[in-house]
Write an enzyme that holds these catalytic residues in place. Sequence first.
Site, short mmCIF file in Angstrom:
data_model
loop_
_atom_site.label_atom_id
_atom_site.label_comp_id
_atom_site.label_asym_id
_atom_site.label_seq_id
_atom_site.Cartn_x
_atom_site.Cartn_y
_atom_site.Cartn_z
N CYS A 220 0.81 -1.23 0.00
CA CYS A 220 0.00 0.00 0.00
C CYS A 220 0.84 1.28 0.00
O CYS A 220 0.31 2.34 -0.24
CB CYS A 220 -0.98 -0.01 1.18
N HIS B 100 -2.76 11.12 15.55
CA HIS B 100 -3.35 10.33 14.47
C HIS B 100 -2.24 9.45 13.92
O HIS B 100 -1.18 9.93 13.54
CB HIS B 100 -3.90 11.25 13.37
N HIS C 16 -4.98 4.06 9.91
CA HIS C 16 -6.23 3.30 9.94
C HIS C 16 -5.94 1.81 10.04
O HIS C 16 -4.84 1.37 9.68
CB HIS C 16 -7.06 3.59 8.68
N ASP D 158 -7.92 -6.56 6.06
CA ASP D 158 -7.37 -7.27 4.91
C ASP D 158 -5.90 -7.66 5.11
O ASP D 158 -5.15 -7.80 4.16
CB ASP D 158 -7.53 -6.45 3.64
N ARG E 97 -4.65 -5.23 9.19
CA ARG E 97 -3.57 -4.44 8.61
C ARG E 97 -3.66 -3.04 9.20
O ARG E 97 -4.55 -2.26 8.88
CB ARG E 97 -3.69 -4.35 7.08
N CYS F 108 -2.41 0.28 8.91
CA CYS F 108 -1.77 1.10 7.88
C CYS F 108 -1.42 2.44 8.55
O CYS F 108 -2.30 3.24 8.84
CB CYS F 108 -2.73 1.29 6.72
#
Length: 146
Positions: free
Chosen positions: A64, A101, A104, A108, A117, A119
């Site tokens: 990703c 922050h 997310h 998957d 996952r 990310c």
Amino acid sequence: MTKYTKNQDAISALDANQYHVTQNSGTEPPFRNEFWDHKEDGLYVDIVSGEPLFTSRDKFDSGCGWPSFTRPVNTDHVIAHEDNTHGMRRIEVRSKHGDSHLGHVFPDGPKEAGGLRYCINSASLRFITVDDLEIEGYGDYRHLFE
């Protein structure tokens, strides 16, 4: 036990991208961030509070363009919130004590590792090498790499 807090000095030292990501829930570009292809063994901590978040042992290449992890090193340090911004339904993850922050979490990830996952934006992380764990005050996490 170490007490982690939102550190105003650390926030003042953030560059513009790190500030945007951690304090304004921004996102850095994929494949153009510090840790997306990082392979060294160590601990990833919140750049604002220093709380331990992820280890290199739980990092994987998801394709990703951002660092991806199968799980946090300590689930007490990662808070999940529903995020319905940008016309999407996602689960945002933030550091508990720094309220940074992070990114997310998606369902998957590798099935054999629990299917998640995480990310994560590199801009929200500071990396501590295994050799520097004690020097940096994270010696209690050395056992994760043995």
